[in-house]
Scaffold this active site. Structure first.
Site, short mmCIF file in Angstrom:
data_model
loop_
_atom_site.label_atom_id
_atom_site.label_comp_id
_atom_site.label_asym_id
_atom_site.label_seq_id
_atom_site.Cartn_x
_atom_site.Cartn_y
_atom_site.Cartn_z
N ASP A 8 27.09 1.22 16.31
CA ASP A 8 27.67 0.56 17.48
C ASP A 8 28.66 -0.54 17.10
OD1 ASP A 8 26.32 2.13 19.43
OD2 ASP A 8 24.50 0.98 19.09
N HIS A 29 15.79 2.87 7.79
CA HIS A 29 17.07 3.52 8.09
C HIS A 29 18.08 3.28 6.96
CE1 HIS A 29 18.04 -0.66 9.09
NE2 HIS A 29 19.31 -0.33 9.16
N VAL A 88 25.87 -15.83 -8.72
CA VAL A 88 26.74 -16.86 -8.15
C VAL A 88 27.79 -17.31 -9.16
CG1 VAL A 88 25.21 -17.57 -6.27
CG2 VAL A 88 24.80 -18.46 -8.56
N GLN A 125 22.62 3.65 6.13
CA GLN A 125 23.92 3.71 6.77
C GLN A 125 24.84 4.65 6.01
OE1 GLN A 125 25.77 0.13 8.28
NE2 GLN A 125 24.11 -1.12 7.48
O1 LIG Z 1 25.71 -3.27 9.11
P1 LIG Z 1 24.69 -4.32 8.83
O2 LIG Z 1 23.42 -3.77 8.24
O3 LIG Z 1 24.42 -5.21 9.99
O4 LIG Z 1 25.37 -5.26 7.74
C1 LIG Z 1 24.96 -5.41 6.42
O5 LIG Z 1 25.47 -4.38 5.58
C2 LIG Z 1 26.90 -4.31 5.50
C3 LIG Z 1 27.27 -3.20 4.53
O6 LIG Z 1 26.76 -3.40 3.24
C4 LIG Z 1 27.51 -5.65 5.06
O7 LIG Z 1 28.89 -5.59 5.13
C5 LIG Z 1 26.98 -6.80 5.93
O8 LIG Z 1 27.45 -8.02 5.42
C6 LIG Z 1 25.46 -6.77 5.95
O9 LIG Z 1 24.98 -7.80 6.77
O1 LIG Z 2 21.77 -22.43 -14.19
P1 LIG Z 2 21.23 -22.42 -12.78
O2 LIG Z 2 22.01 -23.28 -11.86
O3 LIG Z 2 19.76 -22.68 -12.70
O4 LIG Z 2 21.41 -20.90 -12.30
C1 LIG Z 2 22.27 -20.45 -11.31
O5 LIG Z 2 23.59 -20.26 -11.81
C2 LIG Z 2 23.73 -19.29 -12.85
C3 LIG Z 2 25.19 -19.19 -13.22
O6 LIG Z 2 26.00 -18.80 -12.13
C4 LIG Z 2 23.16 -17.95 -12.43
O7 LIG Z 2 23.15 -17.06 -13.52
C5 LIG Z 2 21.71 -18.08 -11.90
O8 LIG Z 2 21.26 -16.84 -11.41
C6 LIG Z 2 21.69 -19.14 -10.79
O9 LIG Z 2 20.37 -19.31 -10.33
#
Ligand SMILES: O=P(O)(O)O[C@H]1O[C@H](CO)[C@@H](O)[C@H](O)[C@H]1O
Ligand SMILES: O=P(O)(O)O[C@H]1O[C@H](CO)[C@@H](O)[C@H](O)[C@H]1O
Lengths: 351, 351
Positions: free
Chosen positions: A78, A166, A317, A168
């Site tokens: 949808d 489900h 991250v 997608q």
């Molecule tokens: O369509 P959904 O399940 O609401 O959405 C989810 O899957 C999508 C596809 O991986 C992503 O782009 C969305 O960010 C996530 O929230």
């Molecule tokens: O070193 P931190 O801050 O504990 O760890 C964080 O940053 C890292 C670097 O982006 C990542 O690999 C880890 O998964 C995240 O938890």
């Protein structure tokens, strides 16, 4: 200086399917975790809930009413990210501001009429009908679209907004990045070695054994050498298979059986319904149906986010977003952990 | 058929820095959200807490005691993902099981002695000393390592486990994937056009204006045409600059000022301390210091995860992990939203 041990010493590993590297730092599992913890997943889901748009007989946001379905049920999303129509951008000759048309369609497939069941707890025959439906969708949408991405987001931590079992399907007029890179890498390997990359790879993994988790007559479940997510795995048919629709009856039964087993192991990891994103990659479709795709091998990928417990995930991250994926435990350690998990689902063992 | 409007109609956009595409589906902002919500960020942080290993005079897990620092403070990460020593893997001739040595070092830099302050609320002189320290670290670690990745993970949703204002530095003996691809793309553009890609790009953005958020004499803050995250932005010097240490006094002051302003806008978006991962990309170092890096242009990237509110983020899951990044609002819509946000921090406005 001591001898190199991949379970102890940092190194980088190459992913030949995507032509990229990942950083493996096994010594890092020792660090304490004081960061965000996830909410444990919802265990009290109602079997039928008329307000849940995925339930039989429920009314969806579009106003359409679901049939009283008894097995799988497929419908158009949808809120589709890809529409099949609409104006397309002019081609801008400037390579720094390049856009292109994107058409497609998005579908949703319910696995089962109940909201409180998951694939590993479904009957083998029920999982088998999911497999058949996947093959059918890939054939149908593959007539028109270059790529049919079947994927499942499971668990709130994976952005899944509905506990009803489900998946997608997003089908597109273009080959997305990942399949595009994989097409190139597999083609190059095939040209150089005369065999599909993933079949060569599978053969070698079956000799090495250290990353194989489960095998049956038709399928092998393993942690790829180049896995990024802590418990990332790959599911491969033993035979050279291009697409879901090419699977034989026997392979489909064996797949249903393997899926139940592998998802049971995942659930047993932290005795919870294990979150993940999974999806299928096979030879492209649409206009590619005409071409030679012998370099492709069908495979499913599972990307579970959890690292330490039901509530602590691996964050991809800073470094991962800007430089390169990094993992803590090695692929071999993950495979061993998965191998050693019980084969009976924790919800069905003893009582 | 109506006329193509990028704020209404789906399309794909090309990222020339990384040679990949992203799917833009602006019509999708309308879908309701019933998925996971994040906990609002912690607002009651103690200024000094002896049990917080980032505070002045605190004892860290390694047993080392922090000095009573008054500005920035840099130390070696107690749980480094990269070590400077250790055995290295044998080179395996098999391209399907390829690994390579990885050496490096990981440092942490506290921005300020207080745990309850953030960059936008720090004084301009204090932010300036962060800039100077970044340049210093890039010079020092760049003597030895090929790549010095400076990055900040901010907020629990970005896996940041400590509210104390700080960033990290992971320096490595190898060029990670992302910088490697950017090196290749920028080099190719330079060879073909005789000018650095990002300088050409900046020039054109300054004419188009629609994605520029803020400008000062030395810096431009914009939403890149190919942005992936909802409010992803890029910070570019106007002059051709290779590395942080090449910034002039004037550019450093202007950067501190720009950072305060841009982070104020981010915080004002949802009136909360805005989470993100950010980092710097500039010409590689180590053995690359000898070569010609004229194709590079220094830039900072901000990747904030939030989409709809302080508690609803964009999930990069299924389709994004398996196929291609997808975004809902367009880069132009994001830029306009950022431009219209107040320039005074919500915590400092009024009385
Ligand atoms: O369509 P959904 O399940 O609401 O959405 C989810 O899957 C999508 C596809 O991986 C992503 O782009 C969305 O960010 C996530 O929230
Ligand atoms: O070193 P931190 O801050 O504990 O760890 C964080 O940053 C890292 C670097 O982006 C990542 O690999 C880890 O998964 C995240 O938890």
């Amino acid at each position: 200086m001591s001898v190199f041990n991949p379970s102890e010493h940092q190194h980088i590993r190459y992913n030949p399917l995507k032509d990229e590297w990942i950083l493996v730092s096994p010594h890092r599992m020792k660090r304490p975790w004081k960061g965000q913890v996830e909410k444990p997943s919802e265990e009290n889901v109602a079997r039928f809930d008329q307000s849940n748009p995925l339930c039989p007989k429920a009314t969806r946001p579009s106003g359409k009413v679901n049939p009283d379905y008894e097995a799988t049920f497929v419908f158009e999303n949808d809120f589709p990210a890809l529409l099949d129509h609409g104006p397309s951008p002019d081609s801008d000759s400037d390579s720094l501001f390049k856009s292109a048309p994107a058409y497609g369609t998005c579908e949703v497939m319910c696995f089962h009429p109940w909201s409180d069941i998951t694939l590993p707890l479904m009957l083998k025959e029920e999982v088998r009908s999911v497999v058949d439906k996947w093959a059918e969708i890939n054939t149908r949408l593959g007539q028109k679209f270059q790529w049919v991405q079947i994927f499942e987001n499971k668990g709130a931590v994976m952005g899944c907004s509905n506990p009803h079992p489900h998946c997608q399907v997003w089908a597109s007029s273009f080959l997305p990045n990942d399949p595009c890179v994989k097409d190139r890498c597999q083609r190059k390997y095939y040209e150089q070695n005369g065999k599909p990359l993933l079949l060569d790879y599978l053969e070698k993994e079956l000799l090495k054994k250290e990353r194989v988790v489960l095998e049956n007559d038709c399928w092998v479940w393993l942690v790829p050498y180049w896995a990024v997510w802590p418990y990332e795995t790959m599911l491969l048919p033993r035979r050279h298979v291009l697409r879901l629709q090419d699977l034989t009856e026997e392979e489909r039964d064996a797949l249903a059986d393997m899926m139940k087993k592998l998802l049971t192991k995942y659930d047993n990891m932290f005795e919870m319904s294990f979150p993940y994103s999974m999806g299928w990659h096979g030879a492209p479709t649409g206009k590619f149906l005409e071409g030679d795709n012998s370099h492709w091998q069908l495979h499913a990928l599972y990307f579970p986010p959890l690292l330490r417990s039901a509530t602590v995930k691996k964050f991809m991250v800073g470094y991962e977003m800007l430089a390169q994926p990094q993992r803590d435990l090695t692929a071999e350690q993950a495979a061993e952990k998965l191998r050693n998990l019980p084969g009976v689902h924790y919800k069905q063992s003893g009582n």
